[in-house]
Design an enzyme around this catalytic site. Structure first.
Site, mmCIF file in Angstrom:
data_model
loop_
_atom_site.group_PDB
_atom_site.id
_atom_site.type_symbol
_atom_site.label_atom_id
_atom_site.label_comp_id
_atom_site.label_asym_id
_atom_site.label_seq_id
_atom_site.Cartn_x
_atom_site.Cartn_y
_atom_site.Cartn_z
ATOM 1 C CG ASP A 261 7.063 -8.126 -8.681
ATOM 2 O OD1 ASP A 261 6.166 -7.843 -7.876
ATOM 3 O OD2 ASP A 261 7.098 -7.446 -9.705
ATOM 4 C CG HIS B 159 0.911 -9.229 -0.143
ATOM 5 N ND1 HIS B 159 2.136 -9.294 -1.083
ATOM 6 C CD2 HIS B 159 0.468 -8.082 0.024
ATOM 7 C CE1 HIS B 159 2.323 -8.183 -1.478
ATOM 8 N NE2 HIS B 159 1.417 -7.315 -0.715
ATOM 9 C CG LEU C 19 15.525 -26.609 -0.403
ATOM 10 C CD1 LEU C 19 16.129 -26.497 -1.588
ATOM 11 C CD2 LEU C 19 13.851 -26.609 -0.608
HETATM 12 C C1 IPE Z 1 10.839 -6.906 -5.705
HETATM 13 O O1 IPE Z 1 9.449 -6.392 -6.051
HETATM 14 C C2 IPE Z 1 11.028 -7.408 -3.930
HETATM 15 C C3 IPE Z 1 10.188 -8.435 -3.910
HETATM 16 C C4 IPE Z 1 9.898 -9.434 -4.443
HETATM 17 C C5 IPE Z 1 10.366 -8.951 -2.353
HETATM 18 P P1 IPE Z 1 8.996 -4.962 -5.887
HETATM 19 O O2 IPE Z 1 7.561 -5.048 -6.662
HETATM 20 O O3 IPE Z 1 9.199 -4.554 -4.786
HETATM 21 O O4 IPE Z 1 10.056 -4.452 -7.256
HETATM 22 P P2 IPE Z 1 9.781 -3.054 -7.729
HETATM 23 O O5 IPE Z 1 9.656 -2.041 -6.753
HETATM 24 O O6 IPE Z 1 8.715 -3.135 -8.740
HETATM 25 O O7 IPE Z 1 10.931 -3.008 -8.813
HETATM 26 C C1 IPE Z 2 5.896 -9.127 -4.598
HETATM 27 O O1 IPE Z 2 4.595 -8.579 -4.793
HETATM 28 C C2 IPE Z 2 5.665 -9.203 -3.089
HETATM 29 C C3 IPE Z 2 6.448 -8.044 -2.293
HETATM 30 C C4 IPE Z 2 7.009 -7.364 -2.687
HETATM 31 C C5 IPE Z 2 6.201 -8.248 -0.909
HETATM 32 P P1 IPE Z 2 4.227 -7.017 -4.841
HETATM 33 O O2 IPE Z 2 3.471 -6.826 -3.889
HETATM 34 O O3 IPE Z 2 5.134 -6.132 -5.422
HETATM 35 O O4 IPE Z 2 2.900 -7.163 -6.235
HETATM 36 P P2 IPE Z 2 2.902 -6.167 -7.314
HETATM 37 O O5 IPE Z 2 4.046 -5.880 -8.218
HETATM 38 O O6 IPE Z 2 2.539 -4.669 -6.669
HETATM 39 O O7 IPE Z 2 1.742 -6.595 -8.322
HETATM 40 MG MG MG Z 3 5.933 -5.730 -7.318
#
Ligand code: IPE
Ligand code: IPE
Ligand code: MG
Length: 224
Positions: A12, A29, A122
């Site tokens: 995240d 990303h 792995l």
């Molecule tokens: C969780 O992250 C999902 C992934 C890392 C793929 P999110 O950024 O989507 O989670 P929430 O919505 O903040 O809880």
């Molecule tokens: C996690 O990073 C990746 C995915 C959910 C695809 P985020 O896109 O949720 O990044 P933040 O939390 O908005 O910074």
């Molecule tokens: Mg996020």
């Protein structure tokens, strides 16, 4: 010292990193892919057998279409570029979650699984369109349809992680303390580390520091 067979990661913080550094969530990303590669290599170095990466949740469909499209393009390019390398490194790729994307991506995902299915060094479980609640409901439905006794052993057979030991260690980067519908059943006894750094800033050193800490935890599993 605790054995470490399975690490699960909620990757995240890409969006925030991108906005802060390049004024674009998508740039975050893209930067996150480099961290994925670093962490895969470090996982192999640590002789860990299973790595589960949360890449797209069932809830992530709520995001703007443009961001979703970017994410899946990134995934497609990554697999096209790297699947042969992954195979050479004896990595087995398994998708957890429902594969219902474009025909092209569906085929690429199935091909990638098939190409690497014999590998044993792995196993990477890539959680894509994955949600723990859907997974559990599907498992219960199958138990019911097959008129099976509802118990732990039977339920596990229908989880997407069948044949995979539960994670020993869960890491969530991005300075947020929640599970976001990830492996709710499987994480029942995992050691959980919430990391402040955003995913693109997370590196081998941070990972090894967590692994070292994990190894020294007294895991009780209800015992004393
Ligand atoms: C969780 O992250 C999902 C992934 C890392 C793929 P999110 O950024 O989507 O989670 P929430 O919505 O903040 O809880
Ligand atoms: C996690 O990073 C990746 C995915 C959910 C695809 P985020 O896109 O949720 O990044 P933040 O939390 O908005 O910074
Ligand atoms: Mg996020």
């Amino acid at each position: 010292m605790n054995p470490l067979n399975h690490v699960a990661i909620i990757m995240d913080g890409n969006g925030r990193w991108g906005l802060k550094n390049k004024n674009s969530r998508n740039a975050g990303h893209r930067a996150g892919i480099d961290t994925v590669e670093k962490i895969i290599n470090e996982t192999i170095k640590n002789n860990i057998r299973f790595l589960t990466l949360y890449a797209f949740s069932t809830e992530n469909w709520k995001r703007p279409k443009k961001e979703i499209k970017f994410l899946f393009n990134l995934l497609e390019n990554f697999l096209n570029d790297k699947i042969e390398d992954l195979n050479k490194q004896k990595i087995k790729l398994k998708i957890i979650g429902k594969i219902n994307f474009s025909t092209r991506l569906n085929n690429l995902l199935r091909f990638s699984e098939k190409r690497t299915t014999k590998n044993r060094r792995l196993q990477i479980n890539l959680a894509l369109n994955y949600g723990s609640k859907v997974e559990l409901i599907d498992a219960f439905k199958q138990l019911k349809d097959n008129k099976e006794v509802i118990n732990e052993k039977n339920l596990k057979k229908y989880l997407q992680t069948k044949n995979v030991p539960d994670p020993d260690l869960l890491i969530r980067t991005g300075n947020t303390k929640r599970l976001s519908n990830f492996l709710l059943w499987q994480l029942a006894y995992s050691e959980i580390f919430f990391e402040k750094k955003l995913w693109p800033d997370f590196n081998e050193k941070d990972y090894n520091k967590i692994i070292r800490k994990y190894k020294n935890i007294k895991r009780n599993f209800g015992n004393i």
